[in-house]
Design a protein around this motif. Structure first.
Motif, PDB file in Angstrom:
ATOM      1  N   GLU A  73      -2.161   7.916   0.218  1.00 32.13           N
ATOM      2  CA  GLU A  73      -2.797   8.888  -0.670  1.00 32.13           C
ATOM      3  C   GLU A  73      -4.108   9.372  -0.062  1.00 32.13           C
ATOM      4  OE1 GLU A  73      -3.416   7.495  -4.613  1.00 32.13           O
ATOM      5  OE2 GLU A  73      -1.281   7.229  -5.058  1.00 32.13           O
ATOM      6  N   GLU A  74      -4.798   8.477   0.623  1.00 30.70           N
ATOM      7  CA  GLU A  74      -6.092   8.804   1.219  1.00 30.70           C
ATOM      8  C   GLU A  74      -5.937   9.505   2.564  1.00 30.70           C
ATOM      9  OE1 GLU A  74      -8.974   8.378  -0.293  1.00 30.70           O
ATOM     10  OE2 GLU A  74      -7.941   7.528  -2.051  1.00 30.70           O
ATOM     11  N   ARG A  75      -5.044   8.967   3.378  1.00 34.93           N
ATOM     12  CA  ARG A  75      -4.869   9.518   4.721  1.00 34.93           C
ATOM     13  C   ARG A  75      -3.428   9.286   5.167  1.00 34.93           C
ATOM     14  NH1 ARG A  75      -5.453   5.231   8.277  1.00 34.93           N
ATOM     15  NH2 ARG A  75      -6.076   6.595   9.980  1.00 34.93           N
ATOM     16  N   VAL A  76      -2.827  10.317   5.747  1.00 33.07           N
ATOM     17  CA  VAL A  76      -1.409  10.252   6.097  1.00 33.07           C
ATOM     18  C   VAL A  76      -1.200   9.866   7.566  1.00 33.07           C
ATOM     19  CG1 VAL A  76      -1.067  12.656   6.849  1.00 33.07           C
ATOM     20  CG2 VAL A  76       0.753  11.460   5.567  1.00 33.07           C
ATOM     21  N   VAL A  92       9.758  10.317  -4.828  1.00 35.76           N
ATOM     22  CA  VAL A  92      10.002  11.608  -4.181  1.00 35.76           C
ATOM     23  C   VAL A  92       8.713  12.437  -4.130  1.00 35.76           C
ATOM     24  CG1 VAL A  92      11.225  13.806  -4.360  1.00 35.76           C
ATOM     25  CG2 VAL A  92      12.454  11.675  -4.741  1.00 35.76           C
ATOM     26  N   ALA A  93       7.947  12.395  -5.207  1.00 32.46           N
ATOM     27  CA  ALA A  93       6.681  13.134  -5.225  1.00 32.46           C
ATOM     28  C   ALA A  93       5.733  12.623  -4.150  1.00 32.46           C
ATOM     29  CB  ALA A  93       6.037  13.017  -6.609  1.00 32.46           C
ATOM     30  N   ALA A  94       5.680  11.308  -3.970  1.00 35.53           N
ATOM     31  CA  ALA A  94       4.818  10.734  -2.931  1.00 35.53           C
ATOM     32  C   ALA A  94       5.270  11.181  -1.546  1.00 35.53           C
ATOM     33  CB  ALA A  94       4.829   9.215  -3.035  1.00 35.53           C
ATOM     34  N   VAL A  95       6.579  11.107  -1.297  1.00 34.13           N
ATOM     35  CA  VAL A  95       7.114  11.518   0.008  1.00 34.13           C
ATOM     36  C   VAL A  95       6.831  12.996   0.256  1.00 34.13           C
ATOM     37  CG1 VAL A  95       9.236  11.859   1.330  1.00 34.13           C
ATOM     38  CG2 VAL A  95       8.893   9.724   0.064  1.00 34.13           C
ATOM     39  N   SER A  96       6.997  13.812  -0.772  1.00 32.66           N
ATOM     40  CA  SER A  96       6.725  15.243  -0.644  1.00 32.66           C
ATOM     41  C   SER A  96       5.280  15.488  -0.225  1.00 32.66           C
ATOM     42  CB  SER A  96       7.013  15.941  -1.977  1.00 32.66           C
ATOM     43  OG  SER A  96       6.696  17.313  -1.909  1.00 32.66           O
ATOM     44  N   SER A  97       4.351  14.731  -0.806  1.00 37.77           N
ATOM     45  CA  SER A  97       2.936  14.866  -0.465  1.00 37.77           C
ATOM     46  C   SER A  97       2.685  14.495   0.991  1.00 37.77           C
ATOM     47  CB  SER A  97       2.103  13.983  -1.395  1.00 37.77           C
ATOM     48  OG  SER A  97       0.756  13.931  -0.988  1.00 37.77           O
ATOM     49  N   LYS A 140       1.190  -7.894   6.869  1.00 41.45           N
ATOM     50  CA  LYS A 140       0.826  -8.024   8.271  1.00 41.45           C
ATOM     51  C   LYS A 140       2.092  -8.061   9.117  1.00 41.45           C
ATOM     52  CE  LYS A 140      -1.813 -10.909  11.498  1.00 41.45           C
ATOM     53  NZ  LYS A 140      -2.614 -12.150  11.662  1.00 41.45           N
ATOM     54  N   SER A 141       2.113  -7.259  10.146  1.00 45.51           N
ATOM     55  CA  SER A 141       3.298  -7.189  10.998  1.00 45.51           C
ATOM     56  C   SER A 141       3.280  -8.296  12.041  1.00 45.51           C
ATOM     57  CB  SER A 141       3.375  -5.833  11.702  1.00 45.51           C
ATOM     58  OG  SER A 141       4.465  -5.816  12.603  1.00 45.51           O
ATOM     59  N   GLU A 142       4.435  -8.915  12.216  1.00 45.04           N
ATOM     60  CA  GLU A 142       4.595  -9.922  13.265  1.00 45.04           C
ATOM     61  C   GLU A 142       5.595  -9.450  14.319  1.00 45.04           C
ATOM     62  OE1 GLU A 142       5.647 -13.559  11.373  1.00 45.04           O
ATOM     63  OE2 GLU A 142       3.740 -13.748  10.291  1.00 45.04           O
ATOM     64  N   HIS A 143       5.896  -8.144  14.303  1.00 43.90           N
ATOM     65  CA  HIS A 143       6.836  -7.577  15.271  1.00 43.90           C
ATOM     66  C   HIS A 143       6.192  -6.336  15.886  1.00 43.90           C
ATOM     67  CE1 HIS A 143      10.441  -5.794  17.010  1.00 43.90           C
ATOM     68  NE2 HIS A 143      11.103  -6.904  16.738  1.00 43.90           N
ATOM     69  N   PRO A 144       6.281  -6.179  17.196  1.00 46.11           N
ATOM     70  CA  PRO A 144       5.609  -5.047  17.851  1.00 46.11           C
ATOM     71  C   PRO A 144       6.138  -3.676  17.443  1.00 46.11           C
ATOM     72  CG  PRO A 144       7.050  -6.220  19.394  1.00 46.11           C
ATOM     73  CD  PRO A 144       6.953  -7.071  18.175  1.00 46.11           C
ATOM     74  N   LEU A 145       7.353  -3.605  16.918  1.00 45.39           N
ATOM     75  CA  LEU A 145       7.928  -2.318  16.537  1.00 45.39           C
ATOM     76  C   LEU A 145       7.765  -2.007  15.051  1.00 45.39           C
ATOM     77  CD1 LEU A 145      11.267  -2.223  18.596  1.00 45.39           C
ATOM     78  CD2 LEU A 145       9.132  -0.996  19.055  1.00 45.39           C
ATOM     79  N   ILE A 146       7.137  -2.932  14.286  1.00 52.03           N
ATOM     80  CA  ILE A 146       6.962  -2.720  12.847  1.00 52.03           C
ATOM     81  C   ILE A 146       5.487  -2.540  12.517  1.00 52.03           C
ATOM     82  CG2 ILE A 146       7.249  -3.678  10.536  1.00 52.03           C
ATOM     83  CD1 ILE A 146       9.605  -5.236  11.465  1.00 52.03           C
ATOM     84  N   ARG A 147       5.220  -1.502  11.727  1.00 53.01           N
ATOM     85  CA  ARG A 147       3.879  -1.314  11.183  1.00 53.01           C
ATOM     86  C   ARG A 147       4.010  -1.158   9.674  1.00 53.01           C
ATOM     87  NH1 ARG A 147      -0.651   3.405  12.558  1.00 53.01           N
ATOM     88  NH2 ARG A 147      -2.171   2.700  11.028  1.00 53.01           N
ATOM     89  N   TYR A 148       3.068  -1.733   8.938  1.00 53.04           N
ATOM     90  CA  TYR A 148       3.082  -1.648   7.477  1.00 53.04           C
ATOM     91  C   TYR A 148       1.949  -0.760   6.992  1.00 53.04           C
ATOM     92  CZ  TYR A 148       6.375  -5.553   7.437  1.00 53.04           C
ATOM     93  OH  TYR A 148       7.465  -6.346   7.633  1.00 53.04           O
ATOM     94  N   THR A 149       2.231   0.002   5.943  1.00 54.89           N
ATOM     95  CA  THR A 149       1.198   0.769   5.262  1.00 54.89           C
ATOM     96  C   THR A 149       1.526   0.769   3.768  1.00 54.89           C
ATOM     97  OG1 THR A 149      -0.020   2.859   5.224  1.00 54.89           O
ATOM     98  CG2 THR A 149       2.364   3.005   5.489  1.00 54.89           C
ATOM     99  N   THR A 150       0.634   1.301   2.971  1.00 48.84           N
ATOM    100  CA  THR A 150       0.822   1.276   1.523  1.00 48.84           C
ATOM    101  C   THR A 150       0.762   2.690   0.946  1.00 48.84           C
ATOM    102  OG1 THR A 150      -1.534   1.067   1.024  1.00 48.84           O
ATOM    103  CG2 THR A 150      -0.300  -0.981   1.409  1.00 48.84           C
ATOM    104  N   TYR A 151       1.283   2.815  -0.260  1.00 51.24           N
ATOM    105  CA  TYR A 151       1.204   4.101  -0.964  1.00 51.24           C
ATOM    106  C   TYR A 151      -0.248   4.511  -1.157  1.00 51.24           C
ATOM    107  CZ  TYR A 151       6.204   3.886  -2.125  1.00 51.24           C
ATOM    108  OH  TYR A 151       7.573   3.854  -2.064  1.00 51.24           O
ATOM    109  N   ALA A 152      -1.094   3.548  -1.502  1.00 49.62           N
ATOM    110  CA  ALA A 152      -2.510   3.843  -1.728  1.00 49.62           C
ATOM    111  C   ALA A 152      -3.173   4.367  -0.459  1.00 49.62           C
ATOM    112  CB  ALA A 152      -3.232   2.597  -2.233  1.00 49.62           C
TER     113      ALA A 152
END
Length: 308
Positions: A51-54, A91-96, A36-48
């Motif tokens: 994979e579903e939506r970029v 690297v494979a994840a970033v490429s996707s 959970k982000s506590e800073h207005p300029l930071i957002r968190y997401t996950t690899y999972a």
């Protein structure tokens, strides 16, 4: 500017996030666990999630890929597999992600000066030839090859030297024996340390993002390398401690196994690309870096005078 970072919970990643926030740059941190982000300029997401939506990466101008298992462990056969595979998987994840993004961000992909192999005599620049003569050089070679084939975007291969910082990485452990008055050279002491201050590394990453025609290898080192013995003597002098107790090579090999290569071998790596493009270092020489990393402590008398 909006930047995504993998490996943001590590030593370099934490400093890089703070650097970008100071510049009012928005950051998307990609990690395994949702936060959970506590800073207005930071957002968190996950690899999972990616994979579903970029969509969480929509609009990012750059992806800084710092992900990969630490090399600071005993290099068993299983550990070697994890070290390599973790980098290839990242690297494979970033490429996707890049493939599915409409706006293609520049990729700043962490790499390492280990790709050049080791030498006490040669000086390596980005155009130098190298040979895969050990485990780490082979890992970096495969790591870079995986990143270079990513299509439709600019890729910078950031070849990291020894990153010096107070609160992480190898430096605190390297300094501990000297603080105890037990510091000395490691092995012959002739092995070259090519280093960079964490502040300059963060600034160089932003520099690489902003140089829109820059791609390929970039050595992330200071312009002035030192030998292991020079490093130790300067640290000891800064701390006011003796430089006396050598750590013999056989003991390092006994303690760390194959990983002792990190301590017993080195290479002189010059940041030709950064210098040619007029990147300005805050800490070009070790003495300046140590002034910031090991500030002199005021005596009790000076503290009393200052408070009166």
């Amino acid at each position: 500017m909006k930047v995504a970072i993998t490996g943001g919970t590590g030593f370099i990643g934490k400093h890089l996030i703070q650097h970008f926030l100071q510049q009012k740059i928005s950051v998307v941190v990609v990690s395994r666990q949702k936060q959970k982000s506590e800073h207005p300029l930071i957002r968190y997401t996950t690899y999972a999630e990616l994979e579903e939506r970029v969509q969480p990466l929509d609009g990012v101008d750059a992806i800084v890929n710092l992900a990969g298992e630490s090399i600071n462990q005993r290099w068993t056969s299983e550990a070697k597999k994890r070290i390599l595979q973790s980098r290839l998987d990242a690297v494979a994840a970033v490429s996707s992600w890049i493939e599915r993004l409409e706006h293609k961000p520049v990729l700043i992909n962490a790499s390492g000066i280990a790709i050049y192999g080791t030498s006490d005599d040669d000086t390596f620049i980005e155009e130098s030839e190298w040979k895969k003569d050990d485990f780490l050089s082979s890992v970096v070679d495969q790591w870079e090859a995986a990143a270079e084939i990513i299509a439709d975007t600019r890729v910078v291969l950031l070849r990291l030297g020894l990153v010096l910082g107070k609160d992480g990485g190898a430096f605190p452990r390297m300094v501990t024996p000297f603080k105890l008055g037990l510091g000395g050279r490691v092995g012959t002491g002739k092995q070259i340390i090519s280093w960079i201050h964490i502040t300059d590394l963060c600034r160089l990453i932003q520099f690489c993002i902003e140089q829109e025609d820059l791609e390929g290898p970039v050595n992330a080192t200071s312009p002035v390398s030192v030998t292991n013995e020079e490093f130790g003597r300067k640290v000891a002098s800064k701390l006011g401690k003796p430089f006396m107790v050598p750590a013999p090579a056989f003991l390092m090999k006994l303690m760390f196994g194959d990983m002792s290569e990190l301590l017993l071998k080195g290479q002189r790596v010059f940041p030709a690309v950064a210098i040619q493009r007029n990147f300005q270092y805050n800490y070009p020489i070790l003495e300046l870096a140590l002034d910031e990393l090991l500030p002199e402590k005021k005596s009790s008398k000076a503290l009393k005078e200052g408070s009166s």
